[in-house]
Design an enzyme around this catalytic site. Sequence first.
Site, PDB file in Angstrom:
ATOM      1  N   ILE A  14       0.848  -1.206   0.000  1.00 32.33           N
ATOM      2  CA  ILE A  14       0.000   0.000   0.000  1.00 32.33           C
ATOM      3  C   ILE A  14       0.880   1.252   0.000  1.00 32.33           C
ATOM      4  O   ILE A  14       0.580   2.246  -0.676  1.00 32.33           O
ATOM      5  CB  ILE A  14      -0.966  -0.031   1.201  1.00 32.33           C
ATOM      6  CG1 ILE A  14      -1.836  -1.299   1.143  1.00 32.33           C
ATOM      7  CG2 ILE A  14      -1.858   1.206   1.199  1.00 32.33           C
ATOM      8  CD1 ILE A  14      -2.627  -1.573   2.409  1.00 32.33           C
ATOM      9  N   ASP A  33      11.871   2.369   5.589  1.00 36.00           N
ATOM     10  CA  ASP A  33      11.505   0.948   5.516  1.00 36.00           C
ATOM     11  C   ASP A  33      12.716   0.099   5.851  1.00 36.00           C
ATOM     12  O   ASP A  33      13.836   0.456   5.508  1.00 36.00           O
ATOM     13  CB  ASP A  33      10.985   0.617   4.101  1.00 36.00           C
ATOM     14  CG  ASP A  33      10.028  -0.571   4.085  1.00 36.00           C
ATOM     15  OD1 ASP A  33      10.451  -1.677   4.474  1.00 36.00           O
ATOM     16  OD2 ASP A  33       8.867  -0.387   3.690  1.00 36.00           O
ATOM     17  N   ASP A  60      14.854   0.554  10.932  1.00 36.14           N
ATOM     18  CA  ASP A  60      13.735  -0.042  11.659  1.00 36.14           C
ATOM     19  C   ASP A  60      12.979   1.012  12.453  1.00 36.14           C
ATOM     20  O   ASP A  60      13.589   1.811  13.169  1.00 36.14           O
ATOM     21  CB  ASP A  60      14.301  -1.114  12.615  1.00 36.14           C
ATOM     22  CG  ASP A  60      13.225  -2.068  13.082  1.00 36.14           C
ATOM     23  OD1 ASP A  60      12.139  -1.601  13.456  1.00 36.14           O
ATOM     24  OD2 ASP A  60      13.483  -3.285  13.044  1.00 36.14           O
ATOM     25  N   TYR A 156      -3.749  -9.651  15.732  1.00 37.50           N
ATOM     26  CA  TYR A 156      -3.432  -8.594  14.759  1.00 37.50           C
ATOM     27  C   TYR A 156      -4.406  -7.426  14.899  1.00 37.50           C
ATOM     28  O   TYR A 156      -3.998  -6.266  15.052  1.00 37.50           O
ATOM     29  CB  TYR A 156      -3.496  -9.163  13.332  1.00 37.50           C
ATOM     30  CG  TYR A 156      -3.546  -8.107  12.257  1.00 37.50           C
ATOM     31  CD1 TYR A 156      -2.446  -7.286  12.014  1.00 37.50           C
ATOM     32  CD2 TYR A 156      -4.698  -7.907  11.495  1.00 37.50           C
ATOM     33  CE1 TYR A 156      -2.493  -6.295  11.041  1.00 37.50           C
ATOM     34  CE2 TYR A 156      -4.755  -6.934  10.519  1.00 37.50           C
ATOM     35  CZ  TYR A 156      -3.650  -6.122  10.294  1.00 37.50           C
ATOM     36  OH  TYR A 156      -3.703  -5.141   9.340  1.00 37.50           O
TER      37      TYR A 156
END
Length: 346
Positions: A14, A33, A60, A156
């Site tokens: 996304i 990223d 990170d 999640y």
Amino acid sequence: MSPTILLTGGAGYIGSHTFVALVEAGYTPVILDNFSNSHPAVLDRLARITGMTPVCERGDVLDTPWVQSVVTRHTPAAVVHFAGVKAVGESVAQPLKYYRQNVGGSLSLLQAIESAVDAGAAPLPAFVFSSTATVYGDPDEVPVRESAPLRPSSPYAQTKLTVEEMLGCAVVARPAWRVGVLRYFNPVGAHASGLIGEDPSGIPNNLMPFVSQVAVGRRERLSVFGNDYPTPDGTGIRDYIHVQDLAEGHVAAVRALLAGQPGFTLNLGTGKGSSVLDVVHAFERACGRPVPYQVAPRRPGDVAEYFADPARARELLGWQARRGLDEMCADSWRWQSGNPAGYAGA
Ligand code: NAD
Ligand code: UDP
């Protein structure tokens, strides 16, 4: 000057599409990223689509001092927080990984931003958070409104709701925060160029990547998880949304927050439900070949039907999804057939 927008997880599915939409809208996105679930080849693809070499900070989001240095160097006008882990089944088996990555990652990011702001090194950016429609669990009624009961049905989903709540507390403590929470329904499809798309590692959990891998010959047949649901054809119904529409929803959210709109929590979906067999048949039309499938038992934890009421996003952001299921499948197929091994083959 075009405002800088920091995209954590911007190399992912996304995030990469949102990168393109932001460039088209005149913003300067910067990617943060660690490539734990993406491939550096996406950066070349983004350069080919947009004509600009992406700025990418590799690291990170859990490394708070480093994230603070990124915020200090780029002074973003807005941060869109995509980085995280997203496999429902894995979250049941490894819940602590999900709390660490999703809750811990968001906490680290927010602390890094506040530290940079408190040090006078950056203005407080607007903040957009990737949440999920799975916070609603099995809804009492469809279409699902934002006011529906929140009953996350997996670790999640629980981590996403926890971050939503944490953001709410951060806003109370520091009212200058402007936070947009976006609850996505089922993102599918790919950029119309066929250069970027969804590239899951291993066996796909989600329907559309599985169907496209069957169509391209990487897998023999689809298992349709249950055909005895109380739906017109017996298979599960979801609100599939084209990833480019979703990306444009993020641009609209950033634009609204930068224009001074107070925070919001919004569904991003089409408002239209499609069954598993609807998807199979639309994909067959898109690729011009049959998609073999067999009916298998229901997948534990699946709900029969959910789709969004997207009215609030339309009212607040002036945004609505424009692309239908046929376009979603055609674009998925263009990406899949042009990149049968995903980015690894690039
Ligand atoms: P994705 O895995 O393709 O992208 C996530 C990106 O974040 C990857 O590039 C990965 O390398 C990066 N990342 C992960 N952990 C990181 C860390 N600790 N530090 C830095 N980078 C890190 O996933 P996606 O489908 O693009 O999803 C983006 C966000 O949207 C996620 O937060 C996900 O939970 C949420 N979401 C996705 C869906 C969906 O179906 N794809 C639905 C609802 C919500
Ligand atoms: N599904 C399926 N076979 C698959 C993967 C998914 O029949 O291999 C069905 C699933 O049961 C659900 C729909 O497709 O009804 C969408 O599943 P997905 O995992 O993509 O999204 P989610 O269930 O998380 O909304």
